[in-house]
Design a protein around this motif. Structure first.
Motif, PDB file in Angstrom:
ATOM      1  N   THR A  91     -12.744  24.302  81.643  1.00 43.20           N
ATOM      2  CA  THR A  91     -14.076  24.890  81.839  1.00 43.20           C
ATOM      3  C   THR A  91     -14.828  25.023  80.524  1.00 43.20           C
ATOM      4  N   HIS A  92     -14.130  25.441  79.479  1.00 40.19           N
ATOM      5  CA  HIS A  92     -14.786  25.724  78.204  1.00 40.19           C
ATOM      6  C   HIS A  92     -14.660  24.587  77.195  1.00 40.19           C
ATOM      7  N   GLY A  93     -14.052  23.489  77.607  1.00 42.21           N
ATOM      8  CA  GLY A  93     -13.994  22.311  76.745  1.00 42.21           C
ATOM      9  C   GLY A  93     -13.224  22.526  75.461  1.00 42.21           C
ATOM     10  N   ILE A  94     -12.146  23.302  75.536  1.00 37.24           N
ATOM     11  CA  ILE A  94     -11.347  23.589  74.352  1.00 37.24           C
ATOM     12  C   ILE A  94     -10.133  22.660  74.325  1.00 37.24           C
ATOM     13  N   GLY A  95      -9.909  22.037  73.195  1.00 39.27           N
ATOM     14  CA  GLY A  95      -8.760  21.162  73.050  1.00 39.27           C
ATOM     15  C   GLY A  95      -8.989  20.130  71.953  1.00 39.27           C
ATOM     16  N   PRO A  96      -7.918  19.536  71.482  1.00 40.64           N
ATOM     17  CA  PRO A  96      -6.561  19.684  71.978  1.00 40.64           C
ATOM     18  C   PRO A  96      -5.918  21.012  71.561  1.00 40.64           C
ATOM     19  N   TRP A  97      -4.856  21.359  72.295  1.00 39.49           N
ATOM     20  CA  TRP A  97      -4.028  22.505  71.957  1.00 39.49           C
ATOM     21  C   TRP A  97      -2.706  22.014  71.382  1.00 39.49           C
ATOM     22  N   VAL A  98      -2.105  22.868  70.575  1.00 44.17           N
ATOM     23  CA  VAL A  98      -0.800  22.602  69.972  1.00 44.17           C
ATOM     24  C   VAL A  98       0.105  23.799  70.237  1.00 44.17           C
ATOM     25  N   ILE A  99       1.355  23.558  70.627  1.00 42.99           N
ATOM     26  CA  ILE A  99       2.372  24.608  70.631  1.00 42.99           C
ATOM     27  C   ILE A  99       3.148  24.493  69.330  1.00 42.99           C
ATOM     28  N   HIS A 100       3.228  25.597  68.593  1.00 41.80           N
ATOM     29  CA  HIS A 100       4.050  25.645  67.382  1.00 41.80           C
ATOM     30  C   HIS A 100       5.411  26.191  67.764  1.00 41.80           C
ATOM     31  N   THR A 101       6.462  25.487  67.392  1.00 45.58           N
ATOM     32  CA  THR A 101       7.812  25.895  67.773  1.00 45.58           C
ATOM     33  C   THR A 101       8.267  27.141  67.018  1.00 45.58           C
ATOM     34  N   SER A 102       9.360  27.702  67.474  1.00 47.41           N
ATOM     35  CA  SER A 102       9.965  28.874  66.847  1.00 47.41           C
ATOM     36  C   SER A 102      10.307  28.604  65.388  1.00 47.41           C
ATOM     37  N   TYR A 103      10.202  29.630  64.557  1.00 45.81           N
ATOM     38  CA  TYR A 103      10.587  29.518  63.151  1.00 45.81           C
ATOM     39  C   TYR A 103      12.098  29.326  62.988  1.00 45.81           C
ATOM     40  N   LEU A 104      12.854  29.622  64.037  1.00 46.25           N
ATOM     41  CA  LEU A 104      14.306  29.508  63.950  1.00 46.25           C
ATOM     42  C   LEU A 104      14.801  28.077  64.104  1.00 46.25           C
ATOM     43  N   VAL A 105      13.983  27.211  64.661  1.00 44.06           N
ATOM     44  CA  VAL A 105      14.378  25.816  64.871  1.00 44.06           C
ATOM     45  C   VAL A 105      14.648  25.151  63.519  1.00 44.06           C
ATOM     46  N   ASN A 106      15.790  24.487  63.422  1.00 44.02           N
ATOM     47  CA  ASN A 106      16.151  23.756  62.209  1.00 44.02           C
ATOM     48  C   ASN A 106      16.714  22.400  62.609  1.00 44.02           C
ATOM     49  N   LEU A 107      15.864  21.378  62.534  1.00 40.79           N
ATOM     50  CA  LEU A 107      16.278  20.045  62.954  1.00 40.79           C
ATOM     51  C   LEU A 107      17.259  19.404  61.974  1.00 40.79           C
ATOM     52  N   CYS A 108      17.209  19.811  60.710  1.00 43.27           N
ATOM     53  CA  CYS A 108      18.017  19.181  59.660  1.00 43.27           C
ATOM     54  C   CYS A 108      19.413  19.756  59.525  1.00 43.27           C
ATOM     55  N   THR A 109      19.689  20.823  60.227  1.00 46.25           N
ATOM     56  CA  THR A 109      20.939  21.557  60.019  1.00 46.25           C
ATOM     57  C   THR A 109      22.184  20.705  60.294  1.00 46.25           C
ATOM     58  N   PRO A 110      23.246  20.881  59.494  1.00 44.62           N
ATOM     59  CA  PRO A 110      24.525  20.240  59.797  1.00 44.62           C
ATOM     60  C   PRO A 110      25.406  21.094  60.713  1.00 44.62           C
ATOM     61  N   LYS A 111      24.932  22.298  61.072  1.00 43.83           N
ATOM     62  CA  LYS A 111      25.722  23.226  61.883  1.00 43.83           C
ATOM     63  C   LYS A 111      25.527  22.940  63.364  1.00 43.83           C
ATOM     64  N   ASP A 112      26.622  22.697  64.073  1.00 48.53           N
ATOM     65  CA  ASP A 112      26.544  22.286  65.477  1.00 48.53           C
ATOM     66  C   ASP A 112      25.867  23.327  66.357  1.00 48.53           C
ATOM     67  N   ASP A 113      26.200  24.616  66.141  1.00 48.98           N
ATOM     68  CA  ASP A 113      25.626  25.646  67.004  1.00 48.98           C
ATOM     69  C   ASP A 113      24.127  25.772  66.808  1.00 48.98           C
ATOM     70  N   LEU A 114      23.653  25.709  65.566  1.00 50.62           N
ATOM     71  CA  LEU A 114      22.224  25.794  65.296  1.00 50.62           C
ATOM     72  C   LEU A 114      21.500  24.546  65.770  1.00 50.62           C
ATOM     73  N   ARG A 115      22.156  23.426  65.665  1.00 51.08           N
ATOM     74  CA  ARG A 115      21.587  22.176  66.178  1.00 51.08           C
ATOM     75  C   ARG A 115      21.343  22.279  67.685  1.00 51.08           C
ATOM     76  N   GLU A 116      22.329  22.784  68.415  1.00 58.72           N
ATOM     77  CA  GLU A 116      22.200  22.881  69.874  1.00 58.72           C
ATOM     78  C   GLU A 116      21.110  23.871  70.270  1.00 58.72           C
ATOM     79  N   LYS A 117      21.044  25.002  69.559  1.00 52.35           N
ATOM     80  CA  LYS A 117      19.982  25.971  69.837  1.00 52.35           C
ATOM     81  C   LYS A 117      18.609  25.375  69.538  1.00 52.35           C
ATOM     82  N   SER A 118      18.517  24.616  68.459  1.00 51.79           N
ATOM     83  CA  SER A 118      17.247  23.997  68.083  1.00 51.79           C
ATOM     84  C   SER A 118      16.823  22.959  69.109  1.00 51.79           C
ATOM     85  N   LEU A 119      17.783  22.158  69.560  1.00 53.67           N
ATOM     86  CA  LEU A 119      17.502  21.148  70.572  1.00 53.67           C
ATOM     87  C   LEU A 119      17.046  21.789  71.873  1.00 53.67           C
TER      88      LEU A 119
END
Length: 277
Positions: A59-87
């Protein structure tokens, strides 16, 4: 060419409230968190909220929109548990974007925490490759200020993730992060040189969004603290040159500027419009 500029809007009381908040700032595009960025949490967006968000956006012609992910996400991590939570968190974000009709999900690469640059980049690409990204949603990798073992501070990091991942990714450049990482933007010549280097290393064709923020700290300090547009270390001349650069003119601009000194998003959005020729 219509300038698309907006800010990071609150979803307090319902995600559909972000549209009205954006209108109060006089923005015509924007960004949200789908939940608190400080915790692992499901977006939990109801059908009525999602429908209202879609309808109000149209209706108001707003866009595009972006979702910013959680600050906790760590794609580079070597830790399996953090990797799975990030995924898992990333998958929920791209699904939420699909539900809301949002085009982009923005993510930082994170820190390799000892895996090394090459290992960290491989880790990030492999997580991204496991995502089931809905049609119409694109993941944006955001440039970083580059402190500690965080990756994304160098254009080469961004280019390598694009090359190593099988996903159709794009880039979000944050001006304060670039500046903190050592890419000067404080003069017209510096803007031209920095953006020419980005084009050479990554390519303007991969630039889908800009986080426009001035910096409270000097170039190359790796300190990520945002300032009002034109009033930080980048300054008015640099900001004017950046927003008027040919490669930026068609790219949506999202502000993450502070609310202080009696000024907030509305003041900064007006400032961008004043600087744009």
């Amino acid at each position: 060419m219509t300038l698309r500029v907006g800010a990071h809007a609150s979803i307090a009381g319902g995600v559909d409230n972000a549209v009205e908040n954006q209108r109060e700032y006089s923005g015509n595009c924007g960004q949200i968190f789908s939940h608190s960025p400080q915790v692992w949490q499901d977006p939990n967006i109801g059908d009525e909220e999602a429908q209202a968000f879609r309808e109000e956006t149209e209706t108001h012609g707003i866009g595009p929109w972006v979702i910013h992910t959680s600050y906790l996400v760590n794609l580079c991590t070597p830790k399996d548990d953090l990797r799975e939570k990030s995924l898992d968190s990333m998958q929920q974000e791209v699904d939420a974007a699909d539900t809301l009709g949002i085009e982009y999900v923005n993510v930082h690469l994170g820190a390799h925490t000892g895996a090394g640059v090459e290992g960290g980049l491989d880790n990030a690409a492999s997580v991204l490759d496991e995502l089931d990204v809905p049609e119409g949603v694109t993941v944006l990798v955001e440039s970083d200020a580059g402190s500690g073992t965080k990756l994304g501070g160098e254009f080469e990091h961004l280019a390598e993730v694009l090359a190593r991942s099988k996903q159709d990714l794009d880039i979000c450049l944050d001006t304060a992060h670039m500046f903190a990482a050592g890419y000067d933007l404080s003069t017209p010549d510096a803007v031209e040189e920095t953006l020419a280097e980005f084009d050479d290393v990554v390519g303007f064709e991969n630039l889908a969004c800009v986080h426009l923020n001035d910096s409270k700290h000097a170039c190359g300090t790796n300190k990520d603290e945002h300032a009002h547009i034109g009033e930080g270390e980048i300054g008015e001349d640099g900001m004017r040159a950046f927003v008027n650069h040919d490669a930026i003119r068609a790219v949506p601009i999202v502000l993450e500027t502070p609310t202080e000194d009696g000024r907030g998003f509305a003041w900064n959005i007006d400032r961008v419009r004043e600087l744009r020729r």
